[in-house]
Design a protein around this motif. Structure first.
Motif, PDB file in Angstrom:
ATOM      1  N   LYS A  36       0.847  -1.184  -0.058  1.00 19.04           N
ATOM      2  CA  LYS A  36      -0.034   0.046   0.149  1.00 19.04           C
ATOM      3  C   LYS A  36       0.685   1.107  -0.021  1.00 19.04           C
ATOM      4  N   VAL A  37       0.329   2.378  -0.591  1.00 14.59           N
ATOM      5  CA  VAL A  37       1.111   3.727  -0.957  1.00 14.59           C
ATOM      6  C   VAL A  37       0.582   4.627   0.233  1.00 14.59           C
ATOM      7  N   ILE A  38       1.238   5.628   0.361  1.00  5.42           N
ATOM      8  CA  ILE A  38       0.898   6.870   1.203  1.00  5.42           C
ATOM      9  C   ILE A  38       0.786   8.012   0.162  1.00  5.42           C
ATOM     10  N   ASP A  39      -0.304   8.633   0.139  1.00 10.46           N
ATOM     11  CA  ASP A  39      -0.431   9.734  -0.691  1.00 10.46           C
ATOM     12  C   ASP A  39      -0.204  11.026   0.316  1.00 10.46           C
ATOM     13  N   THR A  40       0.850  11.946   0.323  1.00 10.43           N
ATOM     14  CA  THR A  40       1.169  12.942   1.054  1.00 10.43           C
ATOM     15  C   THR A  40       0.405  13.991   0.661  1.00 10.43           C
ATOM     16  N   HIS A  41      -0.067  14.256  -0.320  1.00 10.89           N
ATOM     17  CA  HIS A  41      -0.766  15.618  -0.695  1.00 10.89           C
ATOM     18  C   HIS A  41      -2.010  15.474  -1.890  1.00 10.89           C
ATOM     19  N   SER A  42      -3.274  15.529  -1.298  1.00  5.99           N
ATOM     20  CA  SER A  42      -4.293  15.452  -2.009  1.00  5.99           C
ATOM     21  C   SER A  42      -5.335  16.359  -1.774  1.00  5.99           C
ATOM     22  N   HIS A  43      -6.429  16.673  -2.585  1.00  4.71           N
ATOM     23  CA  HIS A  43      -7.357  17.584  -2.273  1.00  4.71           C
ATOM     24  C   HIS A  43      -8.715  16.869  -2.492  1.00  4.71           C
ATOM     25  N   LYS A  53      -6.930  12.636 -16.891  1.00  7.51           N
ATOM     26  CA  LYS A  53      -8.294  12.009 -16.361  1.00  7.51           C
ATOM     27  C   LYS A  53      -7.880  12.487 -14.825  1.00  7.51           C
ATOM     28  N   ARG A  54      -8.976  12.210 -14.001  1.00 11.02           N
ATOM     29  CA  ARG A  54      -9.036  12.567 -12.635  1.00 11.02           C
ATOM     30  C   ARG A  54      -8.082  11.716 -11.953  1.00 11.02           C
ATOM     31  N   ASN A  55      -7.104  12.410 -11.263  1.00 10.13           N
ATOM     32  CA  ASN A  55      -6.225  11.898 -10.569  1.00 10.13           C
ATOM     33  C   ASN A  55      -6.732  11.238  -9.091  1.00 10.13           C
ATOM     34  N   ILE A  56      -6.305  10.033  -8.534  1.00  9.70           N
ATOM     35  CA  ILE A  56      -6.691   9.303  -7.265  1.00  9.70           C
ATOM     36  C   ILE A  56      -5.385   8.936  -6.731  1.00  9.70           C
ATOM     37  N   SER A  57      -5.682   8.619  -5.290  1.00 13.66           N
ATOM     38  CA  SER A  57      -4.441   8.371  -4.568  1.00 13.66           C
ATOM     39  C   SER A  57      -3.618   7.179  -4.973  1.00 13.66           C
ATOM     40  N   SER A  58      -4.573   6.032  -5.588  1.00 16.85           N
ATOM     41  CA  SER A  58      -3.790   4.947  -5.742  1.00 16.85           C
ATOM     42  C   SER A  58      -2.738   5.033  -7.132  1.00 16.85           C
ATOM     43  N   TYR A  59      -2.897   6.251  -7.630  1.00 18.74           N
ATOM     44  CA  TYR A  59      -2.024   6.378  -8.835  1.00 18.74           C
ATOM     45  C   TYR A  59      -0.550   6.713  -8.174  1.00 18.74           C
ATOM     46  N   VAL A  60      -0.646   7.003  -7.103  1.00 18.68           N
ATOM     47  CA  VAL A  60       0.900   7.068  -6.311  1.00 18.68           C
ATOM     48  C   VAL A  60       1.763   5.964  -6.660  1.00 18.68           C
ATOM     49  N   TYR A  61       1.185   4.692  -6.988  1.00 19.12           N
ATOM     50  CA  TYR A  61       2.321   3.511  -7.363  1.00 19.12           C
ATOM     51  C   TYR A  61       2.759   3.922  -8.623  1.00 19.12           C
ATOM     52  N   LYS A  78      15.904   6.046  -9.813  1.00 23.08           N
ATOM     53  CA  LYS A  78      16.863   5.532  -8.747  1.00 23.08           C
ATOM     54  C   LYS A  78      17.713   4.049  -8.986  1.00 23.08           C
ATOM     55  N   GLY A  79      17.146   3.495  -9.833  1.00 20.64           N
ATOM     56  CA  GLY A  79      17.725   2.135 -10.383  1.00 20.64           C
ATOM     57  C   GLY A  79      17.365   1.116  -8.862  1.00 20.64           C
ATOM     58  N   ILE A  80      16.179   1.170  -8.422  1.00 19.64           N
ATOM     59  CA  ILE A  80      15.963   0.197  -7.253  1.00 19.64           C
ATOM     60  C   ILE A  80      14.349  -0.343  -7.673  1.00 19.64           C
ATOM     61  N   THR A  81      13.948  -1.259  -6.796  1.00 14.64           N
ATOM     62  CA  THR A  81      12.891  -1.904  -6.910  1.00 14.64           C
ATOM     63  C   THR A  81      11.667  -1.116  -6.625  1.00 14.64           C
ATOM     64  N   VAL A  82      10.600  -1.185  -7.171  1.00 15.86           N
ATOM     65  CA  VAL A  82       9.326  -0.323  -6.821  1.00 15.86           C
ATOM     66  C   VAL A  82       8.933  -0.729  -5.139  1.00 15.86           C
ATOM     67  N   LYS A  83       9.105  -1.721  -4.993  1.00  9.81           N
ATOM     68  CA  LYS A  83       8.945  -2.206  -3.475  1.00  9.81           C
ATOM     69  C   LYS A  83       9.805  -1.148  -2.504  1.00  9.81           C
ATOM     70  N   GLU A  84      10.938  -1.048  -2.768  1.00  9.97           N
ATOM     71  CA  GLU A  84      11.993  -0.239  -2.140  1.00  9.97           C
ATOM     72  C   GLU A  84      11.675   1.144  -1.973  1.00  9.97           C
ATOM     73  N   ALA A  85      11.195   1.667  -3.162  1.00  9.52           N
ATOM     74  CA  ALA A  85      10.756   2.880  -3.693  1.00  9.52           C
ATOM     75  C   ALA A  85       9.539   3.429  -2.581  1.00  9.52           C
ATOM     76  N   ILE A  86       8.481   2.392  -2.649  1.00  8.31           N
ATOM     77  CA  ILE A  86       7.236   2.723  -1.690  1.00  8.31           C
ATOM     78  C   ILE A  86       7.736   2.510  -0.390  1.00  8.31           C
ATOM     79  N   GLU A  87       8.246   1.622  -0.169  1.00  5.58           N
ATOM     80  CA  GLU A  87       8.737   1.307   1.572  1.00  5.58           C
ATOM     81  C   GLU A  87       9.201   2.498   1.961  1.00  5.58           C
ATOM     82  N   THR A  88      10.436   3.057   1.187  1.00  5.23           N
ATOM     83  CA  THR A  88      11.039   4.253   2.007  1.00  5.23           C
ATOM     84  C   THR A  88      10.494   5.663   1.825  1.00  5.23           C
ATOM     85  N   CYS A  89       9.772   5.733   0.767  1.00  5.62           N
ATOM     86  CA  CYS A  89       9.088   6.925   0.801  1.00  5.62           C
ATOM     87  C   CYS A  89       7.557   6.864   1.744  1.00  5.62           C
TER      88      CYS A  89
END
Length: 257
Positions: A4-11, A216-224, A234-245
């Motif tokens: 799961k992702v975290i969306d730090t800025h939405s409206h 299109k209309r943006n939504i939080s799941s598109y953080v992925y 960054k030359g890393i896995t998506v998992k590492e990018a999501i976990e660190t962010c």
């Protein structure tokens, strides 16, 4: 989508969500999104953001006055913001605040005045700030050098040089779907130039949906999709990018309090 992702800025107060807001939020929080921060731009929209945060366990909010909405404020607006921020632990930042010189007829002096007042308020309340800067880099950076806030530069698309200075000031940078656009050379260079532990992910939804949803209309799941681009840069896995962010967001906004 397992991670799961975290969306730090939405409206999510935006009218683009009026027809399916609750249904959409419940579905995303159940399936693909861990936490959401919904951001205020006016006093009224800040109240709406707080109402949403109080309604959902994993939604938080920021309250503040956007530079384009700073011209007709009531004299006691700072006190109203203070009360709102102190009323709930779900308020995790003052924002979005800053400078915007894009629209014709902007009032530079007033924007700077309100920006500085909110920076002082955030410091008084020991809250971080969410910074908006559009076509106002020189003045924004001058103020940030002066105040040195605990803050994040949201929707960053500036140069690598400015990105490095923001990081040197102790701040964070967040990227939107713009970084997936073909013409987003500066954003890609900036992302490459700064360490992963200073990056957060955001949609700024309903605006600026990433490729392949652009237009299109943006939504939080598109953080992925944004995380995929960060991982590529960054030359890393998506998992590492999501976990660190995600970890960065939890630490910066204090989301586990």
């Amino acid at each position: 989508m397992e991670l799961k992702v975290i969306d730090t800025h939405s409206h999510y107060d935006d009218e683009a969500f009026d027809e399916d807001r609750d249904e959409l939020l419940k579905k995303m929080l159940r399936e693909s999104v861990d936490k959401i921060i919904t951001i205020g731009c006016t006093m009224e929209r800040s109240r709406m953001a707080l109402e949403l945060a109080e309604k959902y366990e994993n939604i938080y909010c920021a309250v503040g006055i956007h530079p384009e909405d700073c011209y007709e404020l009531q004299a006691d607006y700072l006190e109203e913001l203070r009360k709102m921020a102190q009323s709930s632990k779900k308020v995790v930042a003052i924002g979005e605040i800053g400078l915007d010189y894009h629209s014709e007829g902007y009032k530079k002096e007033k924007q700077i005045e309100v920006f500085k007042e909110q920076l002082i308020l955030a410091k008084e309340l020991s809250l971080p700030v969410v910074i908006h800067s559009r076509e106002a880099t020189l003045d924004t950076m001058e103020i940030l050098r002066e105040f040195k806030p605990e803050g994040v530069m949201h929707c960053f698309s500036g140069s690598a040089e400015i990105a490095r200075e923001i990081i040197d000031l102790g701040m964070m940078i967040s990227f939107t779907g713009v970084i997936t656009f073909k013409n987003a050379k500066k954003a890609v260079e900036s992302c490459s130039a700064i360490p992963l532990d200073r990056i957060m992910l955001e949609t700024d939804c309903p605006y600026m949906a990433p490729v392949p949803y652009r237009g299109k209309r943006n939504i939080s799941s598109y953080v992925y999709n944004i995380a995929e681009k960060i991982a590529e840069i960054k030359g890393i896995t998506v998992k590492e990018a999501i976990e660190t962010c995600n970890e960065n967001a939890v630490r910066f906004f204090g989301l586990n309090k």
